[in-house]
Design an enzyme around this catalytic site. Structure first.
Site, PDB file in Angstrom:
ATOM      1  N   ASN A   5       5.808  -5.548 -11.395  1.00 34.62           N
ATOM      2  CA  ASN A   5       5.640  -5.018 -10.041  1.00 34.62           C
ATOM      3  C   ASN A   5       4.292  -5.550  -9.539  1.00 34.62           C
ATOM      4  O   ASN A   5       3.234  -5.073  -9.952  1.00 34.62           O
ATOM      5  CB  ASN A   5       5.657  -3.490 -10.042  1.00 34.62           C
ATOM      6  CG  ASN A   5       5.520  -2.904  -8.642  1.00 34.62           C
ATOM      7  OD1 ASN A   5       4.734  -3.367  -7.829  1.00 34.62           O
ATOM      8  ND2 ASN A   5       6.280  -1.866  -8.365  1.00 34.62           N
ATOM      9  N   ASN A   7      10.969   3.407 -11.458  1.00 38.10           N
ATOM     10  CA  ASN A   7      10.318   4.631 -10.965  1.00 38.10           C
ATOM     11  C   ASN A   7      10.820   5.869 -11.698  1.00 38.10           C
ATOM     12  O   ASN A   7      10.946   6.946 -11.109  1.00 38.10           O
ATOM     13  CB  ASN A   7      10.532   4.783  -9.448  1.00 38.10           C
ATOM     14  CG  ASN A   7       9.339   4.266  -8.650  1.00 38.10           C
ATOM     15  OD1 ASN A   7       8.193   4.607  -8.936  1.00 38.10           O
ATOM     16  ND2 ASN A   7       9.601   3.431  -7.667  1.00 38.10           N
ATOM     17  N   ASP A  14      -1.332  -2.361  -9.606  1.00 36.51           N
ATOM     18  CA  ASP A  14      -1.480  -1.092 -10.308  1.00 36.51           C
ATOM     19  C   ASP A  14      -0.437  -0.957 -11.419  1.00 36.51           C
ATOM     20  O   ASP A  14      -0.345   0.097 -12.041  1.00 36.51           O
ATOM     21  CB  ASP A  14      -1.370   0.080  -9.334  1.00 36.51           C
ATOM     22  CG  ASP A  14      -0.092   0.033  -8.511  1.00 36.51           C
ATOM     23  OD1 ASP A  14       0.500  -1.052  -8.408  1.00 36.51           O
ATOM     24  OD2 ASP A  14       0.311   1.072  -7.958  1.00 36.51           O
ATOM     25  N   HIS A  15       0.340  -2.014 -11.640  1.00 37.55           N
ATOM     26  CA  HIS A  15       1.311  -2.062 -12.736  1.00 37.55           C
ATOM     27  C   HIS A  15       0.907  -3.155 -13.730  1.00 37.55           C
ATOM     28  O   HIS A  15       0.174  -4.086 -13.391  1.00 37.55           O
ATOM     29  CB  HIS A  15       2.708  -2.389 -12.223  1.00 37.55           C
ATOM     30  CG  HIS A  15       3.340  -1.293 -11.428  1.00 37.55           C
ATOM     31  ND1 HIS A  15       4.432  -0.568 -11.871  1.00 37.55           N
ATOM     32  CD2 HIS A  15       3.044  -0.796 -10.207  1.00 37.55           C
ATOM     33  CE1 HIS A  15       4.771   0.311 -10.966  1.00 37.55           C
ATOM     34  NE2 HIS A  15       3.946   0.197  -9.936  1.00 37.55           N
ATOM     35  N   CYS A  58     -19.221  20.191  -8.603  1.00 37.71           N
ATOM     36  CA  CYS A  58     -18.081  20.604  -9.420  1.00 37.71           C
ATOM     37  C   CYS A  58     -18.568  21.442 -10.599  1.00 37.71           C
ATOM     38  O   CYS A  58     -19.707  21.308 -11.055  1.00 37.71           O
ATOM     39  CB  CYS A  58     -17.292  19.393  -9.900  1.00 37.71           C
ATOM     40  SG  CYS A  58     -18.178  18.330 -11.068  1.00 37.71           S
TER      41      CYS A  58
END
Length: 605
Positions: free
Chosen positions: A8, A199, A326-327, A551
């Protein structure tokens, strides 16, 4: 040995820009068959540099939809590395290719390019109307290539948010109809290999920190029903080779920095079904996976974030953008795959696309080219070409070759061009009329070029400064003193204003913000308002910075985000820990701090 890679790319143009060319991108994967998903281009945007590379044949499916957020989205492409596109015995070169899997999409060139039976020939049409099946194939999510020994599905499965009922239904219809196609091929005793971003992460071990109900999802149950160990016909090749490996992911969330701590999921798969290629007896129980799959693994070297990278996720982003998708790609190597019968490239290949082959010349361009050639020939025989002649010849070539070059022509030349076309369409027109019109058009274009050149030369001369102009700008001694004095006065005024603003800020901090701003503007000269405005902006920024909570896990400033999902909280701002997302067992990852802006802190659910 035959190597297949699925990847991808998250935009093929971005990956080509990253590697410098399509050929370099393909060669970096070093595979015989390369399947890309999410190429993000429409058919109208396809150009040779995006789909053609020396030594590769390519097959595309682009989205045909124009709905909100779907234009230029999705898209798959299969590249096959071959030595010959014609009269080849290579397995990598398919004998047939098809866009989509329903059999309802029309071929770009009107040719037949189907592989086996189709869903459109079955009773499933009574369950799904034709327009629904066309919609399923219309998003450019599948390319099928028949390689003789096996049929390869390059698939980009739909993504569906849990709150989006329409997309959930679309995803269900997509997988159901595609499974019907697989079953038709299995009835024909065909071997099937499915690759792509589906997916879907089938098991809890395929997702970092999967919840208790993770495996109950309908699409995960569907995926597992395909596998042999669940009673199906397919093998998950990665799990067949690495059944116990954990933290093996192929996709990471980019907006939370999950790559840094390997907080991802395995949604890119390679599945296979069918008997082996060896001659077997009826009692033999060999299959394609046992006899021919050498290895299957994740190509982690293509991950964007690698250990030792100095750019860490901080404050909701990175100082340096990481290159890549991102893959991560996944590969499989097949052994003992014999050659297939002699065949040529299927009609669906990109080499046959009109966008790549070009279009047929018009009769006007033919007449223009003939006359221009004759004139150039006469000019060459009589005298050598000058630089201007060469430019004119280039202009003529651009006029006859492309529409873009015509943008330099004046309105008059456009009228002449239109007249020439009308004359050519008239049956009573002769070739001499066309040639005359062509000469007039070219002559007008040359005149425009000359006028444009003269105008540029004039502007260049006007922009040049004379020697006296430099002396005229030198100030006299008196003027220089005045200029220096004015500059000193302005500087002193700005300093005084700055000092006064500082004092005023200390005094008025106890009062309202409106009073402070009014005092500053009232006490400073008009020409120093910019300085005051700058200070005001810096004060506002400091106030905003001071209001950002820390935080609980790291006592660091949080990052503000906005709810983008439709619902009662749409558009609301909130604060979360600014660190990268990761396993909760790692104290260096993002903590669970959450606070709506303007409210007290509460833990994120």
């Amino acid at each position: 040995m035959l190597k297949i890679v699925t990847y991808n790319v998250n935009g093929i143009r971005q990956r080509i820009a990253q590697y410098g060319s399509l050929l370099k991108l393909l060669d970096s994967l070093d595979a015989d068959i390369i399947c890309f998903q999410e190429i993000k281009v429409t058919r109208q945007e396809l150009t040779a540099d995006l789909i053609m590379a020396e030594g590769y044949e390519s097959f595309f499916s682009c989205t045909r939809t124009s709905g909100k957020g779907r234009t230029g989205y999705s898209g798959v492409a299969t590249f096959c590395r071959v030595k010959s596109a014609f009269s080849s015995h290579e397995v990598a070169l398919p004998v047939a290719a098809e866009e989509g899997f329903t059999g309802l999409l029309e071929s770009p060139n009107g040719s037949e390019h189907r592989s086996g039976n189709h869903i459109s020939d079955m009773e499933i049409l009574t369950e799904f109307p034709k327009d629904e099946l066309l919609k399923i194939d219309g998003e450019g999510r599948c390319v099928i290539t028949d390689h003789g020994h096996f049929v390869l599905f390059n698939v980009y499965g739909p993504r569906a948010d849990p709150e989006d009922a329409e997309r959930i239904q679309f995803k269900a219809n997509f997988f159901k109809t595609m499974q019907k196609r697989w079953e038709l091929l299995q009835q024909e005793k065909r071997r099937i290999i499915i690759v792509g971003d589906l997916n879907v992460a089938p098991y809890a071990m395929d997702r970092c920190e999967a919840g208790i109900d993770f495996e109950k999802n309908e699409f995960r149950r569907w995926f597992r029903s395909l596998l042999v160990k669940e009673g199906g016909c397919f093998y998950d090749l990665f799990r067949e080779k690495h059944p116990e490996r954990t933290d093996a992911y192929t996709c990471w969330p980019v907006h939370t920095g999950g790559e840094e701590f390997n907080y991802g999921s395995r949604i890119d798969h390679i599945l296979a079904s069918g008997v082996c290629l060896h001659p077997l007896n009826e009692d033999d129980d060999h299959n394609l996976v046992v006899c021919h799959v050498e290895e299957c693994d994740i190509m982690t070297q293509f991950k964007r974030w690698k250990p030792g990278v100095s750019s860490r996720w901080k404050g909701g982003g990175r100082a340096t953008k990481l290159e890549g998708s991102d893959h991560a790609p996944v590969f499989v190597t097949l052994k003992e795959i014999p050659d297939i019968q002699l065949h040529c490239t299927p009609p669906l290949s990109a080499r046959y696309m009109p966008e790549i082959r070009g279009s047929q010349q018009t009769i006007v361009s033919i007449f223009m080219k003939r006359k221009v050639t004759e004139r150039v020939g006469v000019s060459t025989s009589s005298s050598p070409l000058t630089k201007d002649d060469t430019e004119n010849m280039d202009l003529v070539g651009s006029v006859e070759g492309t529409v873009k070059s015509c943008s330099i022509l004046s309105t008059e030349s456009n009228v002449l061009s239109s007249s020439m076309m009308n004359a050519c369409e008239n049956d009573s027109s002769t070739s001499n009329d066309v040639a005359t019109a062509g000469h007039r058009l070219i002559g007008t274009a040359l005149d425009v070029r000359k006028k444009k050149k003269m105008k540029n030369n004039q502007q260049s001369q006007d922009s040049q400064l004379s020697l006296t102009s430099f002396f005229n700008k030198i100030p006299t001694s008196k003027n220089a003193d005045n200029s220096t004095k004015d500059a000193s006065d302005k500087l002193e005024s700005a300093v005084n204003c700055l000092d006064y603003a500082t004092e005023t800020t200390e005094i008025v901090n106890k009062e309202s913000d409106v009073d402070e701003s009014a005092s500053l503007h009232a006490s400073c000269p008009e020409n120093d308002k910019k300085t005051v405005a700058l200070m005001e902006w810096q004060r506002i920024q400091q106030h905003m910075q001071d209001s950002i909570p820390l935080c609980d896990g790291h006592h660091e400033p949080c990052v503000a985000r906005v709810v983008k999902k439709q619902g009662p909280n749409y558009g609301r701002r909130f604060y979360v820990c600014a660190r990268a997302e990761g396993p909760s067992s790692n104290p260096e990852t993002r903590c669970d701090f959450f606070r709506w802006t303007g409210t007290k802190s509460r833990q994120k659910k």
